[in-house]
Design an enzyme around this catalytic site. Structure first.
Site, PDB file in Angstrom:
ATOM      1  N   GLY A   1      31.764  34.154  28.450  1.00 29.57           N
ATOM      2  CA  GLY A   1      31.643  35.577  28.152  1.00 29.57           C
ATOM      3  C   GLY A   1      32.991  36.204  27.864  1.00 29.57           C
TER       4      GLY A   1
ATOM      5  CB  CYS B   1      30.327  24.554  23.988  1.00 25.59           C
ATOM      6  SG  CYS B   1      30.310  22.929  23.247  1.00 25.59           S
TER       7      CYS B   1
ATOM      8  CG  ASP C   1      30.958  38.879  36.477  1.00 22.24           C
ATOM      9  OD1 ASP C   1      30.597  39.965  35.990  1.00 22.24           O
ATOM     10  OD2 ASP C   1      30.507  37.780  36.102  1.00 22.24           O
TER      11      ASP C   1
ATOM     12  NE  ARG D   1      28.427  34.609  37.262  1.00 21.08           N
ATOM     13  CZ  ARG D   1      29.172  33.569  36.909  1.00 21.08           C
ATOM     14  NH1 ARG D   1      28.737  32.741  35.967  1.00 21.08           N
ATOM     15  NH2 ARG D   1      30.334  33.356  37.468  1.00 21.08           N
TER      16      ARG D   1
ATOM     17  CD  GLU E   1      24.294  41.355  36.182  1.00 22.59           C
ATOM     18  OE1 GLU E   1      23.428  41.548  35.330  1.00 22.59           O
ATOM     19  OE2 GLU E   1      25.382  40.824  35.952  1.00 22.59           O
TER      20      GLU E   1
ATOM     21  CB  THR F   1      55.241  60.559  41.399  1.00 18.14           C
ATOM     22  OG1 THR F   1      55.959  60.853  40.200  1.00 18.14           O
ATOM     23  CG2 THR F   1      55.831  59.304  42.021  1.00 18.14           C
TER      24      THR F   1
ATOM     25  NE  ARG G   1      55.238  57.958   8.636  1.00 13.39           N
ATOM     26  CZ  ARG G   1      54.456  58.915   8.153  1.00 13.39           C
ATOM     27  NH1 ARG G   1      53.390  59.303   8.831  1.00 13.39           N
ATOM     28  NH2 ARG G   1      54.720  59.469   6.989  1.00 13.39           N
TER      29      ARG G   1
ATOM     30  N   GLY H   1      58.966  60.708  33.132  1.00 18.78           N
ATOM     31  CA  GLY H   1      59.442  59.765  34.127  1.00 18.78           C
ATOM     32  C   GLY H   1      60.793  60.106  34.701  1.00 18.78           C
TER      33      GLY H   1
END
Length: 789
Positions: free
Chosen positions: A41, A105, A182, A226, A280, A547, A585, A593
């Site tokens: 997946g 597969c 998962d 799962r 699930e 922060t 560009r 920061g």
């Protein structure tokens, strides 16, 4: 004596230490080969790993190949195995899914299929594989490696390859990157894709909340996972769900009565909606608890207007979060280095990462993962939760405490005593502030503590702007950014310190939590140093760093910084899209920061920028222009150049100056634009990471504060002058640590508001390598086996 208390995960998988600080030279492994493929997946962040494998491999002098369509492409061979170029990794880091395809597969399960795969790899000269996938993909890779010598011998016997070729490829080396939404693989804190999936879930639930409130509805939200309840559990924490069903801790047999009673109580408290999260395949005694079943129970028993939302594959889609982009980049780079250093005796390993990175044995992780599944099949729920790790346990414990509605008569922390604890925000607003306050308040109410809030920081405290919290006061706070308490940057000073002391005495405050940035840390230090003069400050003081700048000493990550980096990456993605249309560009993007370059560096790495200018690393006009990489990019590839500049990187080389510099350099060749992102970086809705980190840190802070109150109690009065009673709660490596602020003062540059040591500077060489700068790269390895929870 230094105080650094932390929680150790004693049952963690022990990794092999790497070579932190060692130098990796350009073209060090010239002539070697590496192939990368994604299997099973898909998950967000896979492209970041592919991007990093390609560019780190080429930097090291390796020939890098793509194996398209996963194991199926390996078996089919031909055009499915192609050499990758530098530009193959361009403009992919922000994309979801996997650009090289993935497939499940069945052929590889047969020896004949593995024989074809071995032949195709030998034909291409490949014996080093980076496998990006779940546990099934990694187990398959390990089996392929075990069979390799026999497969090669059979290929020689059938005259498909020559004996010389067999001698050249006697074994195959494998490094795995766990790509799965998962987060069900033991041995790594987070798998690639989990954080992005959580963001999709939270975005969906936040959207559902609006309609649920309007119509006073109950929503049952079904999430993926799962047989792992991580997504459901963490999502429930991050959205203040009323109930959560997970397979590792199924509800008791009478769950219907418990659920309905809880929902009724929440409505009685004035809540207009209910959210129930269901994982699930959740079951109890073999009986599935589906989202439709939960809906029917609520609708028929309580007569609530109840709807089901099944999120499905939406959770796999969309652009990766900044966390997953960085995770993929860092894992991919380390995977290539690990492969290059393997020998015939080396066993397959998995790259694991949180704040540091390290190698863990593949099969050791697989066995641990199988043990979880076995415990669940045997209905040993306590063992299943324990095997998931301390982080999972802590999430579950926090969820249970925060969803309690009624106050217990006696709590094991307070011992049944009533204490007055106060909380306030100090500094600029940041994502996770409200989540931390909510958690602190509700955790305090459970053991019958009196929780007070001071509004508008020290200004409000000095003026007596306080209020006692009730349970319902903090409902739905987690999903909102900013600060509901109000927050100011004002520090305690000669004028208001007496007023602050008076208010603390007036309300008999026995402990104070400050949630905020550098100002919160500095304020705590000031109060601590004034204890001799003001006995009201002789109480436990604690700071939770919050922060966007991540410039507070004593912690690796501050609350709010994850939300800020995600906001910056989202804006940079849009800017890159603009550049794709106009082409040729240069964009110069200014981030916030202060003097800390954390946001600039990590957002540059996570967005695929070409450079990041920061205060901590000096740069000159010559350095900016001499590399000529901006000219090369204009001539080929994506035809744009992206620079991220920290706002205080250099007082002379301002953003406008850098723009004019490149504009002059690019006359007739490219144009230059600037974008100052401003306060949009503080973000809207906090990310799941900031929500849950704020929730858990505040819970931990309260536990520690209660312990300190009891230890400091003398004849019913809390009094302590110990520096160890004024602490900052931070993350160092994988540990949660309380460090005295007076100890941290020696590690702080107060003029520039910076810690003297900043771990993320080690990522700078990786940023340059991935942007095609010849550089020295420093590998990182885990220094300990302790776990952040």
């Amino acid at each position: 004596m230094s105080l650094k208390r932390n929680i150790r995960r004693l049952d963690s998988i022990v990794p092999t230490a790497g070579r932190e600080g060692s130098d990796i030279q350009f073209n060090l492994y010239k002539g070697r080969g590496v192939a990368v493929f994604t299997s099973g997946g898909d998950s967000q962040g896979m492209n970041g790993a592919v991007h990093s494998v390609v560019r780190m491999g080429i930097y090291l002098g390796c020939k890098v190949c793509f194996i398209n369509e996963g194991y199926q492409g390996m078996v089919d061979g031909g055009d499915n195995i192609v050499e990758a170029s530098w530009n193959s990794g361009s403009d992919i880091i922000q994309k979801g899914g996997t650009i090289i395809g993935s497939a499940r597969c069945t052929d590889l399960r047969q020896r004949e299929g593995r024989m074809k795969a071995a032949y195709n790899l030998i034909e291409k000269g490949i014996t080093n594989l980076v496998v990006i996938g779940g546990d099934g993909s990694l187990i398959g890779a390990n089996q392929f490696r075990k069979d390799w010598p026999g497969l090669v011998k059979e290929l020689v016997d059938t005259k498909k390859i020559t004996p010389e070729a067999a001698k050249s490829y006697p074994n195959i080396q494998i490094v795995g990157l766990v790509g799965s939404i998962d987060n069900d693989f033991c041995g790594t804190d987070m798998t690639i894709g989990t954080d992005s999936a959580l963001q999709r879930i939270i975005e969906s639930i936040d959207a559902v909340v609006a309609t649920a409130q309007s119509h006073q509805r109950a929503f049952v939200v079904e999430v993926m996972g799962r047989h792992c309840g991580y997504l459901a559990l963490v999502a429930a924490l991050a959205c203040e769900a009323d109930f959560c069903f997970i397979p590792e801790w199924p509800p008791p047999v009478n769950w219907r009565e418990i659920l309905c009673k809880k929902l009724q109580e929440m409505r009685a408290e004035g809540q207009r909606l209910n959210i129930i999260v269901v994982a699930e395949d959740d079951d109890r005694d073999g009986t599935p608890i589906s989202s439709d079943l939960v809906k029917d129970v609520v609708a028929k028993t309580l007569k609530y207007d109840t709807r089901v939302t099944v999120l499905g594959h939406v959770q796999r889609g969309g652009s990766p979060s900044a966390f997953d982009r960085l995770l993929g980049c860092r894992m991919g780079a380390e995977a290539v280095l690990a492969l290059m250093e393997m020998n015939e005796e080396s066993e397959p390993c998995v790259i694991s990462i949180m704040v540091t990175r390290w190698y863990v044995p593949l099969m050791q992780c697989v066995e641990r993962t199988k043990a979880v599944q076995k415990a669940m099949s045997e209905k040993d729920w306590e063992l299943a939760v324990k095997l998931r790790g301390r982080s999972f346990q802590r999430n579950l414990e926090t969820y249970k405490l925060l969803t309690k509605l009624r106050t217990v008569e006696k709590d094991n922390l307070s011992g049944g005593q009533n204490f007055n604890v106060a909380v306030m925000n100090v500094g600029a607003p940041a994502g996770g502030m409200n989540a931390a306050v909510r958690s602190f308040v509700r955790m305090a109410i459970v053991p019958s503590l009196y929780s007070l809030r001071y509004e508008d920081s020290f200004e409000g405290l000095a003026n007596g702007a306080f209020k006692k919290f009730q349970w319902g006061d903090v409902t739905n706070w987690v999903m909102h950014g900013g600060s509901f308490l109000g927050t100011q940057k004002q520090l305690p000073n000669e004028k208001n310190v007496p007023l602050i002391a008076e208010q603390l005495r007036k309300h008999n405050i026995q402990a104070l939590l400050l949630v905020g940035g550098f100002e919160a840390y500095h304020s705590t230090l000031i109060l601590s140093k004034n204890r001799e003069k003001y006995p009201e400050f002789c109480i436990p003081l604690c700071v939770i760093p919050c922060t966007i700048s991540n410039n507070v000493p004593g912690t690796s990550i501050s609350l709010g910084s994850d939300t800020a980096i995600n906001e910056i990456c989202t804006m940079i993605d849009k800017i890159k899209q603009s550049a794709t249309g106009t082409k040729r560009r240069v964009f110069i993007i200014e981030t916030m920061g202060g003097y800390c370059g954390y946001l600039a560096t990590l957002s540059a790495l996570a967005s695929g920028a070409d450079n990041a200018y920061i205060f901590e690393e000096k740069f000159t006009v010559e350095i900016s222009l001499r590399r000529g990489s901006h000219r090369c990019k204009m001539a080929q590839g994506v035809q744009r150049y992206l620079i991220v500049r920290n706002e205080y990187a250099n007082k002379n080389f301002t953003t406008e100056f850098v723009k004019q510099l490149f504009a002059e350099e690019g006359k007739g060749e490219f144009s230059t634009r600037i974008n100052i992102l401003g306060h949009a970086q503080q973000g809207g809705s906090p990310t799941p990471f900031d929500r849950n980190m704020g929730t858990k840190l505040a819970a931990r802070a309260l536990e520690y504060i209660i312990t300190q109150i009891k230890e400091s109690m003398v004849n019913g009065v809390v009094s302590t002058k110990s520096p160890e009673r004024a602490t900052l709660l931070g993350l160092t490596g994988r540990r949660v640590v309380f460090t005295p602020v007076e100890e941290l003062a020696a590690e702080t540059d107060f003029d520039k508001r910076l810690p003297c040591d900043q771990w993320w500077l080690k990522l700078r060489p990786l940023l340059r390598i991935l942007a095609k700068h010849t550089s020295i790269y420093h590998t990182e390895a885990m220094e300990d086996t302790e776990d952040y929870d």
